[in-house]
Each structure stands twice: as C-alpha cells, then as structure tokens.
Design an enzyme around this catalytic site. Structure first.
Site, PDB file in Angstrom:
ATOM      1  N   LYS A  62       1.183   2.693 -11.761  1.00  0.00           N
ATOM      2  CA  LYS A  62       1.878   3.961 -11.512  1.00  0.00           C
ATOM      3  C   LYS A  62       3.047   3.777 -10.556  1.00  0.00           C
ATOM      4  CE  LYS A  62      -1.759   6.145  -9.966  1.00  0.00           C
ATOM      5  NZ  LYS A  62      -2.785   5.107 -10.148  1.00  0.00           N
ATOM      6  N   ARG A 139      -5.276  14.126  -7.877  1.00  0.00           N
ATOM      7  CA  ARG A 139      -6.365  13.300  -8.395  1.00  0.00           C
ATOM      8  C   ARG A 139      -7.568  14.134  -8.816  1.00  0.00           C
ATOM      9  NH1 ARG A 139      -6.985   7.574  -5.194  1.00  0.00           N
ATOM     10  NH2 ARG A 139      -4.916   6.755  -5.699  1.00  0.00           N
ATOM     11  N   ARG A 173      -3.698  -8.673  -7.293  1.00  0.00           N
ATOM     12  CA  ARG A 173      -2.665  -8.107  -6.430  1.00  0.00           C
ATOM     13  C   ARG A 173      -2.579  -8.841  -5.090  1.00  0.00           C
ATOM     14  NH1 ARG A 173      -3.247  -1.577  -6.943  1.00  0.00           N
ATOM     15  NH2 ARG A 173      -5.328  -2.020  -6.126  1.00  0.00           N
ATOM     16  N   ARG A 217      -5.376  -7.104  -0.413  1.00  0.00           N
ATOM     17  CA  ARG A 217      -5.859  -5.839   0.139  1.00  0.00           C
ATOM     18  C   ARG A 217      -7.373  -5.894   0.305  1.00  0.00           C
ATOM     19  NH1 ARG A 217      -3.262  -1.009  -3.365  1.00  0.00           N
ATOM     20  NH2 ARG A 217      -5.390  -0.302  -3.029  1.00  0.00           N
ATOM     21  N   ARG A 228     -13.920   2.138  -7.885  1.00  0.00           N
ATOM     22  CA  ARG A 228     -12.747   3.016  -7.952  1.00  0.00           C
ATOM     23  C   ARG A 228     -12.537   3.522  -9.374  1.00  0.00           C
ATOM     24  NH1 ARG A 228      -9.632  -0.685  -4.604  1.00  0.00           N
ATOM     25  NH2 ARG A 228      -8.342  -1.204  -6.418  1.00  0.00           N
TER      26      ARG A 228
END
Length: 282
Positions: A62, A139, A173, A217, A228
């Site tokens: 996104k 959300r 990531r 992260r 998630r």
C-alpha cells in the site's frame, strides 16, 4: 470524534465524477473496476483534490503505490503506519503502549489512530495541503463510518496479493538504520497452477552504502505476520464491503513486482497516458 471532525479540511466543492470500465484484458486484475475519470493538470504537475484510500493486507505494498500516486497527482500521502512508527521512535506517552500492541501483532485502537491522524491533518491544514491519499486507514467499519461522516472519499483502492507472496514479502522487509530507506531481500517466484499465471517479484536490494546497516522490523517474524493477516481478515475485510456497497471500491490483484504492477494500476485508474508516469515510477 469531534476533534477529528474539526481537524478534517472541507471537501472540494467540485463534484466527484467516476466511470466504470471493464475489458477482457483487465478482468484478471480488477473486479468491478471503478476508475477516476478526472485527469491531472499537465501544466502544473498537480492533480485535482483527490481523496483516496488504499486498502490491503499488511505487506501488500500500500505504501509503495500510494507514495507513487501521491507524487504523480501532487497530493500528500498520509500513512498511518508511518505515523505509528514515528510515535514509537519518540519519547512520547504513547510510545511504550504502542510498542506492546505492535509487537503482539494486534490492531491499534481507533482512538489512538484517530488521534495520530488528527495531528497529521492539522499539520496538512497549516501547510495549505489539499486532498490526500490515505494508507492504513480506515481499518475497521467504525473508522470508515467516522471518516465518511467528516469527508467524502472519492475512491478506495484495494490491493490484493496471494498469501504466500504476502508472507514472503513481510519476512523479506529491511530498513536502513541510517537513511530509513525501505528494501526487500525476498525473491518471490511462484509457479502458476490451475490457470493462474506465474508470479515473479524480484528483490528490492539496497545500495552498497546501506547493505551493512539493514535492520528487520521487530514485528516482521512469521508468527506475528500470520497473526496480522488473521486479524486483518477478521476485522478489516468488512471495510471492503462497506465501500463496495457504496460503489467506491476498486479491487486490484497485483500481478507481480513494481514494474509490471505499476503500469497496470495506472491503466485501471485511467492515468496510464499521463506524461509524468515514468518519473513517478522511478
């Protein structure tokens, strides 16, 4: 809610116009394609006062596509994930509370998100910014109802990606601890089955000066990533129905990496003829 309402700028006076298009070539990419028909002003490089929302599972991209469209259309990209990370890195009163929520893979409460977003919108208002592309909000249906009560969303772009690719992307990531650049070391190559096309997404590797400074992260581990995705499916998918019923949802299946997906997304948005698209995709 009252604070949030006061901080939201007024919607543009001009009416929002949309057109629906569907071609055989696009059906595997877009379901019920709803596209903006209003072009960008090529003389100024700025766009109309668009008020768009990006939806999609964590890790779908996104932020990447919202940022590129923000540059192309000349409107601010407001990512609630960035707002949360900024707060986490601060010594503010919310920092420790947010850290616990994020590390457990849970959704942050509406009250916290709205407070952070309200502050960002106040800054935008002070700077004279108009329009926005929201990334990571709303959300939940409750958040969508709050947003609808104070401003008029033009278009909601729902990015979709196969779950195995999503998990691989999240685990790959990396962030440069010095320049905060975002990279991805995962090389995703999924063979096509049952008529689905092969999906190839090359890694987005850092420049040499960032290679030794990459960090992961804290919430990018397989257990938290899967949690998630589960939470998103349970709580956020109804938001898709919320906007679908209002005729504002564009569902876009990412066919591969950025070079392939970007041009097809622009086509779905009726922006593929814009002369600045190559610059925005760089």
């Amino acid at each position: 809610m009252a604070v949030f309402s006061r901080l939201m700028w007024r919607r543009a006076a001009s009416a929002r116009n949309f057109c629906t298009k569907s071609t055989t070539a696009d059906r595997h990419l877009v379901s019920s394609p709803l596209s903006s028909a209003l072009p960008v002003d090529n003389n100024t490089g700025k766009g109309r006062n668009v008020q768009w929302v990006f939806l999609g599972c964590p890790g779908v991209g996104k932020g990447t596509y919202a940022a590129r469209l923000s540059k192309l259309l000349g409107v601010p990209h407001i990512a609630t994930g960035d707002l949360v990370r900024h707060e986490l890195s601060s010594s503010g009163p919310l920092s420790s509370q947010l850290a616990e929520i994020v590390n457990q893979g849970q959704l942050i409460s509406d009250e916290i998100i709205i407070d952070l977003l309200s502050k960002r919108l106040q800054e935008a208002h002070t700077k004279g910014e108009t329009g926005f592309i929201l990334d990571g909000f709303p959300r939940t249906v409750r958040q969508a109802e709050i947003l609808e009560g104070v401003t008029d969303i033009d278009l909601v772009i729902n990015l979709k990606l196969r779950e195995e690719a999503l998990i691989a992307k999240c685990l790959g990531r990396r962030i440069c601890s010095e320049c905060n650049g975002n990279y991805n070391v995962a090389c995703i190559d999924i063979k096509g089955e049952d008529g689905t096309p092969r999906m190839y997404m090359p890694p987005l590797l850092p420049p040499p000066q960032c290679e030794s400074k990459l960090i992961t992260r804290s919430d990018d581990n397989e257990e938290v990533v899967k949690e998630r995705l589960r939470v998103y499916s349970e709580l956020s998918r109804p938001v898709e129905d919320f906007y679908r019923l209002r005729g504002k949802l564009l569902e876009f299946d990412l066919p591969g990496g950025i070079p392939e997906s970007w041009t097809k997304l622009l086509h779905a948005l009726n922006l593929d003829d814009h002369e600045d698209k190559r610059t925005a995709a760089a």
